[in-house]
Structures are given as structure tokens and as C-alpha cells.
Write a protein that holds these residues in place. Structure first.
Motif, PDB file in Angstrom:
ATOM      1  N   ALA A 150      21.658 -23.860   5.819  1.00  0.00           N
ATOM      2  CA  ALA A 150      21.641 -25.314   5.965  1.00  0.00           C
ATOM      3  C   ALA A 150      21.829 -25.976   4.603  1.00  0.00           C
ATOM      4  N   VAL A 151      22.354 -27.212   4.644  1.00  0.00           N
ATOM      5  CA  VAL A 151      22.557 -27.978   3.409  1.00  0.00           C
ATOM      6  C   VAL A 151      21.212 -28.169   2.700  1.00  0.00           C
ATOM      7  N   ASN A 152      20.146 -28.420   3.468  1.00  0.00           N
ATOM      8  CA  ASN A 152      18.832 -28.608   2.850  1.00  0.00           C
ATOM      9  C   ASN A 152      18.389 -27.365   2.075  1.00  0.00           C
ATOM     10  N   GLU A 153      18.677 -26.161   2.608  1.00  0.00           N
ATOM     11  CA  GLU A 153      18.319 -24.940   1.895  1.00  0.00           C
ATOM     12  C   GLU A 153      19.134 -24.802   0.618  1.00  0.00           C
ATOM     13  N   GLU A 154      20.415 -25.162   0.696  1.00  0.00           N
ATOM     14  CA  GLU A 154      21.246 -25.104  -0.515  1.00  0.00           C
ATOM     15  C   GLU A 154      20.720 -26.082  -1.562  1.00  0.00           C
ATOM     16  N   LEU A 155      20.241 -27.244  -1.107  1.00  0.00           N
ATOM     17  CA  LEU A 155      19.781 -28.258  -2.054  1.00  0.00           C
ATOM     18  C   LEU A 155      18.434 -27.878  -2.674  1.00  0.00           C
ATOM     19  N   GLU A 156      17.641 -27.019  -2.016  1.00  0.00           N
ATOM     20  CA  GLU A 156      16.448 -26.516  -2.674  1.00  0.00           C
ATOM     21  C   GLU A 156      16.809 -25.744  -3.937  1.00  0.00           C
ATOM     22  N   MET A 157      17.872 -24.963  -3.853  1.00  0.00           N
ATOM     23  CA  MET A 157      18.340 -24.238  -5.041  1.00  0.00           C
ATOM     24  C   MET A 157      18.872 -25.210  -6.088  1.00  0.00           C
ATOM     25  N   VAL A 158      19.593 -26.239  -5.640  1.00  0.00           N
ATOM     26  CA  VAL A 158      20.135 -27.232  -6.578  1.00  0.00           C
ATOM     27  C   VAL A 158      19.002 -27.947  -7.300  1.00  0.00           C
ATOM     28  N   ARG A 159      17.938 -28.348  -6.541  1.00  0.00           N
ATOM     29  CA  ARG A 159      16.830 -29.061  -7.153  1.00  0.00           C
ATOM     30  C   ARG A 159      16.106 -28.163  -8.174  1.00  0.00           C
ATOM     31  N   ALA A 160      15.932 -26.875  -7.808  1.00  0.00           N
ATOM     32  CA  ALA A 160      15.307 -25.954  -8.756  1.00  0.00           C
ATOM     33  C   ALA A 160      16.154 -25.803 -10.008  1.00  0.00           C
ATOM     34  N   TYR A 161      17.451 -25.708  -9.806  1.00  0.00           N
ATOM     35  CA  TYR A 161      18.358 -25.581 -10.966  1.00  0.00           C
ATOM     36  C   TYR A 161      18.259 -26.809 -11.856  1.00  0.00           C
ATOM     37  N   LEU A 162      18.263 -28.021 -11.267  1.00  0.00           N
ATOM     38  CA  LEU A 162      18.221 -29.255 -12.062  1.00  0.00           C
ATOM     39  C   LEU A 162      16.876 -29.396 -12.779  1.00  0.00           C
ATOM     40  N   GLU A 163      15.784 -28.945 -12.138  1.00  0.00           N
ATOM     41  CA  GLU A 163      14.491 -29.013 -12.812  1.00  0.00           C
ATOM     42  C   GLU A 163      14.489 -28.120 -14.066  1.00  0.00           C
ATOM     43  N   ILE A 164      15.098 -26.945 -13.912  1.00  0.00           N
ATOM     44  CA  ILE A 164      15.179 -26.050 -15.082  1.00  0.00           C
ATOM     45  C   ILE A 164      16.012 -26.675 -16.183  1.00  0.00           C
ATOM     46  N   GLN A 165      17.141 -27.274 -15.813  1.00  0.00           N
ATOM     47  CA  GLN A 165      17.992 -27.898 -16.824  1.00  0.00           C
ATOM     48  C   GLN A 165      17.325 -29.132 -17.425  1.00  0.00           C
ATOM     49  N   LYS A 166      16.534 -29.827 -16.619  1.00  0.00           N
ATOM     50  CA  LYS A 166      15.823 -30.985 -17.170  1.00  0.00           C
ATOM     51  C   LYS A 166      14.790 -30.533 -18.189  1.00  0.00           C
ATOM     52  N   PHE A 167      14.117 -29.422 -17.904  1.00  0.00           N
ATOM     53  CA  PHE A 167      13.194 -28.871 -18.898  1.00  0.00           C
ATOM     54  C   PHE A 167      13.925 -28.550 -20.195  1.00  0.00           C
ATOM     55  N   ARG A 168      15.135 -28.056 -20.031  1.00  0.00           N
ATOM     56  CA  ARG A 168      15.914 -27.661 -21.197  1.00  0.00           C
ATOM     57  C   ARG A 168      16.394 -28.876 -22.000  1.00  0.00           C
TER      58      ARG A 168
END
Length: 585
Positions: free
Chosen positions: A434-452
Motif C-alpha cells: 500500500a502507498v501508506n506502507e511505502e510512505l512509512e519508509m519515506v517518513r523514516a528516511y526523511l527523519e534520518i536526513q533531517k537529523f543529518r
């Protein structure tokens, strides 16, 4: 004379006799070819042994050359130590010998004999005593300064047996003294090289000791004591014929002169003559038998064959007449295995092919479509498998550097996001999600990049509820977000915002990723659009997504890219909601 008798006589005169003559010629040629091939293989075997042995010895020579220039080894060997603990510390800090042994299986041991009575014998550095100075190999090494000698001799420092050893003098500039470097070649390694060859082979040194062999009971013995007799010992390189173990054999002696060496080794190969000509004699005997049997059977059978040939031809002629009238449902049965039988079978096969042609064409088209579909599935799985580890290395490096530099508390949250991202990545099996499952990965990725990137990166995610339930192949959105961060915001001095949206419009799922980062010039944008189908090293993500979209949903579902320099980039794709690969979940 009847037609049958004419055919028999013509067959004997124009086939049997020429066949026998040509057959004998071909058999002789094959025999000579087999004999030449056997000799060539034996010569190639010798060259192969020489080359592989030389490669093994070159490893020892190369190590000795490097060690002669090893200043740390010279320091350990020439230092005058005050106590045993100082010696032990020096040995512990010097691990070059052990490293060479670990990465060079051709070498069994490395030792340095030094005139330094403050050293301890650890089987790597050995103080020279009176027994050593009187040994023949030590005196030869000192006499041939800088050159390499090869000796097969016992040593009290060895665990068992004798080994072929490289012996080379080393000059220490620091205290103007000499040492002797001894590098033991792994005898089992040399034997494994020789055991791969079919013929009996012995490797001997100049003193006549067998240092490697695949002949049982010869290793470590003098050549004169091996049972081969003194006839071989002392002979110059060449090929000799003599009796070995009661068999007439060829004995080949080749000289192997390693680089930088004042000594040589001998490669002795023994191959019985009967083993060389065995295949040639077998071909000779088999050929003569085949020719004799064929000639006899031909003379016996030709008469009966010619008797029935006319009747079969007449029957076949009547069948052809029926077909010529347009009757394709007839079938002429002839059980013969000769040319006439073959022609009748080919004739029947031709008639059947005409009737079955349309069915075969239809079946071929169906098979081709199925093959293309399977190939697309395989290609799609291959493309999907490329992306999974694509981001992980950058994320881990960012966390490591941040932790190393500042030790901030935000690391805990970032590690949690990274764990979630890893877990989601490992759960992906290639099935649609599902798109929502894909976006969980996107949100995790963006949180990591925001930390960076901290305040340099902001993001927005806007997903319609209906769009979030639609399923699609995994890892289509995350590579686009990663592209926006890496190529858009990281290249922008002030950072920016990444916006991800998904909505349903006009029966299609529309996914859009935007950033207000560096953007691209018109020329660069045109180049990206033109080359997006080619997998460049720095754009594997875009290429992967583009190919998976077009393979799954057709050319119309590819990526659409818009960009303006210094203002940002927008990438979107549309896939139909109705279909096997896009439905609600």
C-alpha cells in the motif's frame, strides 16, 4: 545385364573400393593425429609444471626482495638488547613474517639468521652459532651475496622432515654485518601442483634430492636411491628413452632457473611409451575392423537391397501421383531405413507440415507472448532488487559522523528511524504494498536526513485517504525522495523543503515529489530526460523507477520531470487505479 546387377557392380567398383582406400588413409591420419596430440599434451604438462613451480618460487623470491629492504626487520635483527623482555617486545611488535605466511600459502616458514647473541631463538630470528656457520647452505649464501640459492636440507628449527628452502644473504647497513634469510617453500603445495598432472613427475635440486613428486616413495630421497637408477642422475636437459619399472618410457629432463638464482632445479617427467601410443593404436585397430565389417556387409546386402529397390520406387511414384491431384490425406508407409525410406518420410512430413502450419504459427505467437511476459517479470524483479540497499550506507555514515562529532541525544531517535527503515526494507519481498506502507519508509528516511541536515531540511507529506490504500510495486516513491534530498537540497546552500503528495484524479493515482532546492538548468534537464533510460552510476534510482513503471504499467506511466534552476524540481508519475497492480488494500 539386369539393372540390379549393374547397380551391384557399380557399387563395388565406385564405392566399396574407394571407400576402403580412403578409409585406410583416414585411419592412418587419425592415428598420427592422436599420437601428435598425446606428445603435445605431455609437453604441455611439463611446461605447465615449470610455469606453476616458477610462480611458487617467485613468491619466495619476491618476499626475500621485500624483506631485504625492510628497515624494521633490520632494526629488530641488529639492535643490541639489554634484557630478554626487550627482545620479546621487539618480536611482538614485528609481525611482517607472520603476515606474509598468512597471505602466501606457498610459504611454510620464514627465518633470519643473524650475528647477534642478544637475540632469542623464536624460529623467526635465530642467532648464528658455530654449527650454522659451518653449514654448506650458509657458506654458499654468504659467498653469493644478494643472489638466491635453493637447498633441500634438514634443520633443527623445523617441526618435521625437510623442505626446499630459499637461502639469501642480507646486508645490514646499520652495523655493516650480514645475515642469512631462509624462506621455506610449502612442500605440500608443490606436491599438489605436480599431483594434478597425469604423468609421473619429480622436482629435484642440484644435489639430486627429490623436493616434490607424484611418484610414491621418492620424496626427500636422492635420485639414485629412488629406484629410477643412476641412469637419470647427472644427465643434461633433454629427452631420453629407457626402461622404468620394466616399461619402455620416455624420460624428459628440463632445467628450471628461477629469477635472481645461482642455482637451478630439474623437472623430470616420465611417461611410458605405450601410454602415448595407446589411443593411436586403438584408433588404428578400430578403423580396420570397421572398414572390414562394412565392406563385407555391403557386398552381402547390396544385392538384396537392389532387389526390392525398384518395387519401392514404383509404389512411391504412385503415391506422388495421388498427391499431384490434390489429395493431401494420403500417407505412404515405407519402413525402410535407407534413402528411399528417408525420402518417403520427408514427403509425409512435408504434407503434414502444410496442414499444421497455421496451428504452429498460432502456437508460436502464444509462446512468444508468454516468454516476453516472463522476461518482463524477471527484469522487473531484478530492477526492484537493486534499490533495497541503496540508501543504507549514507545513512549509517551520517549517524556515525554525527555521533563522533557532537554526541547529540537525537541519535537515539535517528537510530530508531533507521531500524524501522531497515525492518521495512527486509520485509519487502517484491509483492505490491500500500502507498501508506511505502510512505512509512519515506517518513523514516526523511527523519534520518533531517537529523543529518537539521534545520536545512523540512518536509511535508500530504496523502489522500483513498490514495493511501492503493497498492503498487515497492520502492517507487522512496528513490524519488532520496533524489530530491541528494540532488536538490544537499546542493543548495540554504537547504529547503521536500513535499510528497499522493491523490486520485481521473481514475489514476498521481504521486508527486517536489523540492525547492538547487534545481536544474534547461540543458541539464533535457540531458536527464534524454538519458533517464540508461543506467548511469549516479542515477540508478531514477532509472530503476522509470523501468519498473514502464514495464508494469506501460510507457504512459513513466516519470515526468520539471525543474528550474535555483527554484527546485518536481517529479511525478501516474498509474491507473483499475488494474492488477494498482488496487485498494
Amino acid at each position: 545385364m539386369r539393372f540390379r546387377n549393374k547397380m551391384v557392380l557399380a557399387y563395388i567398383l565406385f564405392f566399396i573400393f574407394p571407400f576402403i582406400a580412403v578409409g585406410f588413409f583416414i585411419v592412418r591420419e587419425y592415428r598420427q593425429s592422436a599420437l601428435d596430440k598425446a606428445i603435445e599434451q605431455s609437453e604441455a604438462s611439463v611446461e605447465r609444471i615449470k610455469n606453476r613451480t616458477a610462480e611458487t618460487l617467485d613468491v619466495a623470491i619476491g618476499l626475500s626482495s621485500r624483506l631485504m629492504l625492510d628497515s624494521q626487520m633490520e632494526e629488530v635483527a641488529t639492535t643490541r638488547y639489554r634484557s630478554s623482555s626487550d627482545v620479546v617486545d621487539a618480536y611482538r611488535n614485528y609481525d611482517t613474517f607472520r603476515t606474509y605466511l598468512e597471505f602466501n600459502p606457498e610459504i611454510a616458514g620464514i627465518k633470519l639468521f643473524v650475528q647477534n647473541d642478544t637475540l632469542l631463538n623464536n624460529w623467526e630470528f635465530l642467532p648464528i652459532d658455530a654449527k650454522t656457520t659451518k653449514s654448506f647452505w650458509y657458506r654458499a649464501a654468504i659467498e653469493h651475496s644478494g643472489l638466491v640459492g635453493w637447498y633441500y636440507y634438514p634443520s633443527e628449527t623445523r617441526t618435521a622432515g625437510n623442505l626446499l628452502s630459499l637461502v639469501r644473504s642480507v646486508y645490514f647497513q646499520e652495523n655493516k654485518s650480514f645475515g642469512v634469510l631462509s624462506i621455506d617453500v610449502n612442500t605440500e603445495y608443490l606436491n599438489s601442483v605436480i599431483r594434478q598432472e597425469h604423468f609421473e613427475t619429480l622436482l629435484t635440486d642440484e644435489q639430486g634430492y627429490v623436493v616434490a613428486s607424484n611418484r610414491p616413495g621418492t620424496l626427500g630421497k636422492l635420485l639414485r636411491d629412488t629406484g629410477l637408477g643412476s641412469a637419470i642422475e647427472g644427465k643434461p636437459p633433454g629427452v631420453y628413452q629407457m626402461a622404468v619399472d620394466g616399461r619402455d618410457s620416455k624420460v624428459r629432463i628440463d632445467k628450471l632457473q628461477p629469477d635472481k638464482s645461482y642455482m637451478s632445479l630439474n623437472v623430470i617427467t616420465i611417461y611410458p611409451i605405450d601410454s602415448i601410443v595407446r589411443e593411436a593404436n586403438r584408433i588404428d585397430r578400430a578403423g580396420i575392423r570397421i572398414i572390414a565389417v562394412f565392406a563385407a556387409l555391403s557386398i552381402v546386402l547390396i544385392y538384396s537391397i537392389c532387389t526390392v529397390m525398384t518395387n519401392r520406387l514404383l509404389k512411391f511414384s504412385r503415391q506422388i501421383s495421388k498427391v499431384s491431384t490434390g489429395n493431401f490425406n494420403v500417407e505412404f508407409r515405407d519402413e525402410g531405413k535407407d534413402e528411399i525410406g528417408q525420402i518417403t518420410r520427408q514427403f509425409n512430413h512435408m504434407v503434414n507440415n502444410v496442414k499444421e502450419l497455421m496451428n504452429e504459427v498460432e502456437l508460436s505467437h502464444r509462446h512468444a507472448g508468454e516468454l516476453e511476459r516472463k522476461q518482463n517479470e524477471i527484469k522487473l524483479k531484478m530492477l526492484a532488487s537493486q534499490i533495497n540497499p541503496h540508501f543504507l550506507y549514507n545513512a549509517l555514515e551520517s549517524i556515525r559522523m554525527k555521533a563522533h562529532i557532537s554526541g547529540e541525544q537525537g541519535i537515539s531517535k535517528t537510530v530508531k528511524m533507521l531500524g524501522r527503515l531497515l525492518r521495512r526494507s527486509l520485509e519487502i519481498t517484491g509483492e505490491a504494498i500500500a502507498v501508506n506502507e511505502e510512505l512509512e519508509m519515506v517518513r523514516a528516511y526523511l527523519e534520518i536526513q533531517k537529523f543529518r541536515h537539521e534545520d536545512r531540511l523540512n518536509y511535508e507529506i500530504d496523502i489522500e485517504p483513498e490514495a493511501g490504500r492503493i497498492v503498487l510495486p515497492p520502492l517507487l516513491i522512496q528513490p524519488l525522495v532520496e533524489n530530491a534530498v541528494v540532488h536538490g537540497l544537499e546542493r543548495s546552500p540554504g537547504g529547503g523543503t521536500v513535499a510528497v503528495s499522493a491523490r486520485v484524479a481521473e481514475g489514476a493515482l498521481v504521486v508527486r515529489v517536489e523540492d525547492d532546492g538547487a534545481g536544474m538548468s534547461g540543458e541539464r534537464l533535457a540531458y536527464v530526460r534524454r538519458t533517464m533510460r540508461d543506467q548511469e552510476a549516479n542515477r540508478i534510482g531514477l532509472h530503476n523507477v522509470q523501468m519498473r513503471l514502464t514495464l508494469t504499467y506501460g510507457e504512459g506511466a513513466g516519470l515526468r520531470i520539471e525543474s528550474e534552476e535555483h527554484k527546485g524540481t518536481r517529479i511525478e508519475f501516474r498509474i491507473p487505479v483499475e488494474g492488477s497492480n494498482a488496487c485498494t488494500k
